[in-house]
Design a protein around this motif. Structure first.
Motif, mmCIF file in Angstrom:
data_model
loop_
_atom_site.group_PDB
_atom_site.id
_atom_site.type_symbol
_atom_site.label_atom_id
_atom_site.label_comp_id
_atom_site.label_asym_id
_atom_site.label_seq_id
_atom_site.Cartn_x
_atom_site.Cartn_y
_atom_site.Cartn_z
ATOM 1 N N LYS A 163 -0.760 13.614 41.597
ATOM 2 C CA LYS A 163 0.087 13.514 41.795
ATOM 3 C C LYS A 163 1.092 13.401 40.427
ATOM 4 O O LYS A 163 1.820 14.678 41.287
ATOM 5 N N ILE A 164 1.051 12.716 40.124
ATOM 6 C CA ILE A 164 2.329 13.141 39.094
ATOM 7 C C ILE A 164 2.479 13.357 38.274
ATOM 8 O O ILE A 164 2.865 14.576 38.442
ATOM 9 N N VAL A 165 0.746 14.732 38.142
ATOM 10 C CA VAL A 165 0.903 15.564 37.169
ATOM 11 C C VAL A 165 1.341 17.172 37.280
ATOM 12 O O VAL A 165 2.150 17.861 37.088
ATOM 13 N N GLU A 166 0.177 17.030 38.509
ATOM 14 C CA GLU A 166 1.419 17.896 39.589
ATOM 15 C C GLU A 166 2.526 18.283 39.580
ATOM 16 O O GLU A 166 3.075 19.491 39.601
ATOM 17 N N MET A 167 2.996 16.938 39.539
ATOM 18 C CA MET A 167 4.483 17.309 40.124
ATOM 19 C C MET A 167 5.140 17.709 39.484
ATOM 20 O O MET A 167 6.394 18.761 38.748
ATOM 21 N N ALA A 168 5.114 16.507 38.029
ATOM 22 C CA ALA A 168 5.735 17.106 36.957
ATOM 23 C C ALA A 168 5.492 18.896 36.402
ATOM 24 O O ALA A 168 5.853 19.589 36.083
ATOM 25 N N HIS A 169 4.302 19.913 36.630
ATOM 26 C CA HIS A 169 4.076 21.004 36.546
ATOM 27 C C HIS A 169 4.904 21.676 37.192
ATOM 28 O O HIS A 169 5.133 23.306 37.655
ATOM 29 N N HIS A 170 5.175 21.316 38.526
ATOM 30 C CA HIS A 170 6.066 21.847 39.608
ATOM 31 C C HIS A 170 7.531 21.791 39.022
ATOM 32 O O HIS A 170 8.239 22.034 39.503
ATOM 33 N N GLY A 171 7.498 20.905 38.240
ATOM 34 C CA GLY A 171 9.026 21.071 37.517
ATOM 35 C C GLY A 171 9.693 19.916 37.700
ATOM 36 O O GLY A 171 11.040 19.832 38.249
ATOM 37 N N ILE A 172 9.343 19.061 38.463
ATOM 38 C CA ILE A 172 10.227 18.180 39.537
ATOM 39 C C ILE A 172 9.959 17.346 38.086
ATOM 40 O O ILE A 172 8.753 16.251 37.593
ATOM 41 N N ARG A 173 11.735 16.145 37.993
ATOM 42 C CA ARG A 173 11.940 15.405 37.297
ATOM 43 C C ARG A 173 11.431 14.329 37.421
ATOM 44 O O ARG A 173 11.309 13.650 38.263
ATOM 45 N N PRO A 174 10.579 13.398 36.037
ATOM 46 C CA PRO A 174 10.357 12.533 36.543
ATOM 47 C C PRO A 174 10.551 11.029 36.877
ATOM 48 O O PRO A 174 9.077 10.654 37.556
ATOM 49 N N CYS A 175 11.881 11.361 37.281
ATOM 50 C CA CYS A 175 12.320 9.772 37.636
ATOM 51 C C CYS A 175 12.456 10.488 39.262
ATOM 52 O O CYS A 175 12.092 9.460 39.805
ATOM 53 N N VAL A 176 11.719 11.612 39.297
ATOM 54 C CA VAL A 176 12.116 12.174 40.664
ATOM 55 C C VAL A 176 10.729 11.453 41.511
ATOM 56 O O VAL A 176 10.184 10.832 42.184
ATOM 57 N N ILE A 177 9.807 11.942 40.744
ATOM 58 C CA ILE A 177 7.715 11.563 40.726
ATOM 59 C C ILE A 177 7.928 10.242 40.663
ATOM 60 O O ILE A 177 7.605 9.649 41.397
ATOM 61 N N SER A 178 8.666 9.870 39.928
ATOM 62 C CA SER A 178 8.753 8.363 40.285
ATOM 63 C C SER A 178 9.265 7.175 41.727
ATOM 64 O O SER A 178 8.737 6.712 41.720
ATOM 65 N N ARG A 179 10.198 8.404 41.967
ATOM 66 C CA ARG A 179 11.008 7.342 43.096
ATOM 67 C C ARG A 179 9.774 7.786 43.998
ATOM 68 O O ARG A 179 9.916 7.587 45.200
ATOM 69 N N GLN A 180 9.453 9.805 44.568
ATOM 70 C CA GLN A 180 9.078 9.791 45.260
ATOM 71 C C GLN A 180 7.375 9.072 45.899
ATOM 72 O O GLN A 180 7.252 8.462 46.528
ATOM 73 N N LEU A 181 6.820 8.912 44.374
ATOM 74 C CA LEU A 181 5.564 8.479 44.333
ATOM 75 C C LEU A 181 5.674 6.448 44.321
ATOM 76 O O LEU A 181 4.475 6.273 44.618
ATOM 77 N N ARG A 182 6.378 6.355 43.824
ATOM 78 C CA ARG A 182 6.849 4.753 43.971
ATOM 79 C C ARG A 182 5.711 4.528 43.210
ATOM 80 O O ARG A 182 5.066 3.398 43.179
#
Length: 305
Positions: A163-182
């Motif tokens: 999910k982390i990689v996938e979200m990054a692929h979607h252009g989502i910023r790491p800080c957002v990924i961090s918050r969303q996936l906790r």
DNA sequence: AACGTCACGGTTGAC
DNA sequence: AAGTCAACCGTGACG
């Protein structure tokens, strides 16, 4: 390669851990830091290495990634359970310096404090009402500051990594990924960096130790040959022969025990080398003792300092 | 606010 | 079989 933990291991652990999450689910609270979708989206690029990896296809996450780590585990969020625990003692050694107060009510020590001695909160200190630990069959689950669940020392489950990689692929910023996936941003950063560098989302091989210098595949092969040519050969004879043939020198030659182990694994059974093992081990011990006595340390040691 | 880095406490598995 | 050791892990804090 051995370290199977990167493959099968975690899955088994996390399977039972996932189950335990429902328990956690029953007592956990809505996280006050509930993640909010961040409008600005910038594709993540690892500062170290630019080129992206082609391999390790990332599964489709879909347009609406889960809102929390718990959901990522397939668990709904629920209500509070603020079990407070005693903070564990902080680290005692230190190398960098730190000044000023530390978040969480810690007061500053006078003057600069070496960093490793910094009065940090113990890891996973429940500063917002989250329990330190989640009761799991493994007894290992913990909750991070973001409300995410993790097992200390163990890799995140693959689906979270995906999910982390996938979200990054979607252009989502790491800080957002961090918050969303906790997942802590350090971890997100690490996983994305690794993905950029290696193209793999898998964790590295955990555990094991480097094979000793002497027992390279070449040497192993040679040992096999010796044993095949002369099945009655003793381990110490093999060792001598390895030295004589220049396969290795005295410094990196495998120990007699190593040779025995190799032969056991290759040929099975225990053979006669078991007996001469002890003898040779003694011999080796004496040998190294003698060597040690001739070293600087040995000589100085003899002088009684 | 975002993020790279690193000490820490932990787990793992070959030796 | 048990202990050691060096690899890895994710978190949390600093800069």
């Amino acid at each position: 390669m051995g370290a199977g933990s990167a493959d099968g291991g975690p899955e088994t652990s996390w399977a039972s851990f996932d189950a335990a999450l429902s328990l956690w689910n029953r007592v956990s609270t809505n996280n006050s830091r509930s993640p909010e979708a961040c409008p600005e989206q910038t594709a993540y690029r690892c500062p170290k290495t630019e080129p992206g990896p082609p391999s390790d296809a990332v599964p489709n996450l879909g347009p609406n990634p889960p809102q929390s780590h718990l959901e990522a585990f397939g668990v709904e969020k629920k209500s509070p359970g603020a079990a407070h625990r005693e903070p564990r003692p902080g680290p005692e050694s230190c190398s960098r310096t730190v000044e000023g107060p530390v978040e969480g009510g810690m007061t500053a020590l006078a003057g600069p404090v070496p960093r490793m001695m910094r009065p940090t909160l113990p890891q996973n200190y429940p500063r917002n009402g989250f329990p330190l630990e989640v009761s799991t069959p493994l007894g290992q689950g913990r909750v991070n500051q973001l409300g995410g669940v993790f097992i200390n020392g163990r890799p995140l489950p693959n689906h979270i990594r995906h999910k982390i990689v996938e979200m990054a692929h979607h252009g989502i910023r790491p800080c957002v990924i961090s918050r969303q996936l906790r997942v802590s941003h350090g971890c997100v950063s690490k996983i994305l960096c690794r993905y950029q560098e290696t193209g793999s989302i898998r964790p590295g091989a955990i555990g094991g130790s480097k094979p000793k210098q002497g027992t390279t595949p070449d040497v192993e092969r040679r040992i096999e040959e010796y044993k095949r040519e002369n099945p009655g050969m003793f381990s110490w004879e093999i060792r001598d022969k390895l030295l004589k043939d220049g396969m290795c020198d005295r410094n990196n030659a495998p120990s007699v025990s190593s040779i025995s182990r190799i032969m056991r694994s290759k040929f099975g059974g225990k053979g006669d080398e078991e007996e001469d093992d002890e003898e040779m081990d003694k011999k080796e011990l004496e040998d190294s003792d003698r060597r040690a006595k001739h070293s600087i340390e040995g000589i100085l040691g003899d002088r009684g300092t």
